[in-house]
Design an enzyme around this catalytic site. Structure first.
Site, mmCIF file in Angstrom:
data_model
loop_
_atom_site.group_PDB
_atom_site.id
_atom_site.type_symbol
_atom_site.label_atom_id
_atom_site.label_comp_id
_atom_site.label_asym_id
_atom_site.label_seq_id
_atom_site.Cartn_x
_atom_site.Cartn_y
_atom_site.Cartn_z
ATOM 1 N N GLY A 231 -22.681 7.115 -59.589
ATOM 2 C CA GLY A 231 -23.431 6.670 -60.759
ATOM 3 C C GLY A 231 -22.543 6.622 -61.984
ATOM 4 N N SER A 232 -23.138 6.795 -63.150
ATOM 5 C CA SER A 232 -22.403 6.664 -64.409
ATOM 6 C C SER A 232 -21.556 7.900 -64.671
ATOM 7 C CB SER A 232 -23.384 6.470 -65.566
ATOM 8 O OG SER A 232 -24.087 7.684 -65.830
ATOM 9 N N VAL A 235 -23.639 10.819 -66.489
ATOM 10 C CA VAL A 235 -24.417 11.667 -65.584
ATOM 11 C C VAL A 235 -23.477 12.436 -64.660
ATOM 12 C CG1 VAL A 235 -26.195 11.703 -63.787
ATOM 13 C CG2 VAL A 235 -26.383 10.101 -65.698
ATOM 14 N N GLY A 236 -22.393 11.782 -64.232
ATOM 15 C CA GLY A 236 -21.427 12.454 -63.375
ATOM 16 C C GLY A 236 -20.827 13.685 -64.032
ATOM 17 N N GLU A 253 -18.248 9.525 -57.527
ATOM 18 C CA GLU A 253 -17.817 8.119 -57.577
ATOM 19 C C GLU A 253 -18.496 7.495 -58.791
ATOM 20 O OE1 GLU A 253 -15.569 7.017 -55.548
ATOM 21 O OE2 GLU A 253 -15.557 8.703 -54.137
ATOM 22 N N CYS A 287 -19.233 -1.073 -59.869
ATOM 23 C CA CYS A 287 -18.312 -0.159 -60.557
ATOM 24 C C CYS A 287 -16.877 -0.661 -60.532
ATOM 25 C CB CYS A 287 -18.395 1.232 -59.933
ATOM 26 S SG CYS A 287 -18.056 1.277 -58.155
#
Length: 485
Positions: A231-232, A235-236, A253, A287
């Site tokens: 994800g982003s 948030v990661g 990732e 991504c």
């Protein structure tokens, strides 16, 4: 079967059931707004049930002969092949993927299932010499136990399978939380495939929910030892922080701001084709997409004219139409965000060589140039069909510009001199970069992951074995040790 009717449920401990959270996720078709499904979210108690079920089932699964385990993945692959048309329709309807994109996602999903079949047999122990007389050192490669998987909306079927299948093949249990915009393709559909393939009940659980309902319960629960998140980067970063505080391993990732660089000796026509695909595949919601296209001034005019002409020819519209190249972005918030990026860039002095309209969730492609060097747009991930063309003078400047980003996921460089391309690629701070190709690639055996804010760790091949197993040292003293007291 109608996936959106039959699979709009939680899947916990081998049973399909409604959630007991306080609200419903409404699953919409992003192209026409059709309501596909309504799913009551899972509560924190149901997350606990899912993890406990995976924990119970995992021990006997890990003890199951690896040749027996791999039969499940052979059957799962056959099921995906048999149901390919239905799955493709679901991808088109739930996430607005074009027919081309659905075929691309399914091709990769099948490749990763083929690799999962092999992964079941991959972990091998070692006997290591000891400096102590009579001692034998055995190092076993064993499953971590239970893996939590949080998948994104852009390639939900593939990116759920990419963690779920290897984790299971290596002897783990799994709890999967799909993105709330793609609960069927990223969650329930994966569970159905494995249920029909004969995976023992409890090993794979799918909880369709959101942080607004469960907080950090997916991350802080004591059962999972590894969290695989796609994800982003924002948030990661939160996932990494929470996992570190809980002594869990996080595989992240995350986003990218990849550069496709066209050197002065490139095959311009080929570079244009690679750049258009790398920027606009799945509406730019990838991504690895080429956010920035760097072009040597010696070929800038020719490249720009051909690039803009090709982008202008891309058909925008109904993703069910096989001729459509650009369908809708995932939701109205994303459409507004992409339009806002274009407006921000133009206000800062950029020039629009092509300025697409936004109608509903359909965002037509834009091509921008002339951005000031300090423009924040150049350093952020644009998750939509917007290309930034950046001219440069010589390889040194190209390297500096390509590296001027907080991200480092993918990239590409085009040149007729392969070794020049490799030398250039080695200087780019990125986890992956491709010479004379596009930026969007994923292969089952090659380590996939990024540097800087693009992630932590790697997946695929041996990297997947490292991510979802751990090492256990067992020594055997065949003689007698000598103790100092």
């Amino acid at each position: 079967m109608s996936y959106f009717t039959e699979l709009a449920q939680q899947y916990i401990d081998g049973s399909w059931r409604p959630g007991h959270g306080a609200w419903d996720i409404i699953d919409f078709n992003p192209y026409n707004g059709e309501k596909l499904a309504s799913i009551t979210v899972a509560s924190a108690d149901e997350v606990d049930e899912a993890y406990r079920a995976a924990e119970r089932a995992q021990k006997s699964w890990a003890d199951t002969n690896a040749y027996t385990r791999r039969l499940v993945f052979e059957r799962a692959l056959r099921l995906v092949e048999e149901r390919e048309g239905e799955i493709s329709d679901a991808i088109v309807d739930e996430l607005g993927g074009t027919r081309l994109k659905a075929g691309f996602e399914l091709h990769l999903a099948k490749e990763f299932l083929r690799e999962a079949i092999q992964l079941a047999l991959r972990p091998q122990g070692r006997v290591i010499p000891s400096p102590v007389d009579g001692k034998e050192n055995r190092v076993y490669r064993v499953p971590v136990g239970v893996v939590g998987v949080i998948s994104p909306f852009n390639f939900p079927f593939l990116l759920s399978l990419k963690s779920v299948a290897p984790a299971l093949a290596l002897g783990n249990g799994v709890v999967l939380k799909p993105h709330q915009n793609t609960p069927i393709c990223g969650g329930s559909l994966v569970a159905k495939i494995f249920e029909d393939a004969g995976l023992p009940a409890g090993l794979l659980n799918v909880v369709i929910t959101d942080i607004a309902e469960i907080g950090d319960a997916l991350l802080t629960h004591p059962v999972p030892k590894v969290i695989s998140f796609t994800g982003s980067d924002a948030v990661g970063q939160h996932v990494a922080t929470v996992c570190a505080s809980q002594f869990k391993h996080a595989v992240l990732e995350l986003g990218g701001n990849s550069a496709l660089t066209v050197l002065d000796d490139a095959d311009v026509d080929y570079a244009v084709d690679a750049a258009v695909f790398s920027r606009y595949v799945h509406q730019g919601q990838v991504c690895m997409a080429a956010n920035r296209i760097l072009v040597d001034r010696k070929v800038e005019k020719e490249f720009t004219e051909k690039f803009v002409a090709k982008v202008r020819s891309l058909k925008v519209g109904d993703p069910r139409d096989p001729s459509t190249v650009i369908g809708p972005v995932i939701n109205s918030n994303q459409a507004e965000a992409v339009s806002g990026v274009v407006d921000q860039a133009l206000a800062a002095g950029a020039t629009a060589l092509l300025h697409g309209k936004t109608v509903g969730n359909l965002v037509e492609p834009s091509v921008l140039t002339g951005l000031p060097a300090d423009s924040p747009v150049l350093r952020q991930e644009i998750f939509g069909p917007v290309a930034l063309l950046i001219p440069f003078d010589g390889d040194e400047e190209a390297v500096a510009v390509a590296n001027d980003t907080p991200y480092g996921l993918s990239g590409a460089v085009h040149t007729r001199d392969v070794e020049r391309g490799v030398a250039f690629a080695r200087r780019i701070d990125t986890g992956m970069i491709h010479v004379n190709d596009g930026t969007v690639h994923d292969e089952p055996l090659v380590a996939f992951g990024g540097e800087k804010r693009s992630g932590l760790g790697r997946l695929n091949g041996e990297a997947t074995v490292e991510a979802f197993t751990t090492q256990k040292w067992i020594s055997v003293q065949h003689g007698r040790s000598q103790f100092p007291f």
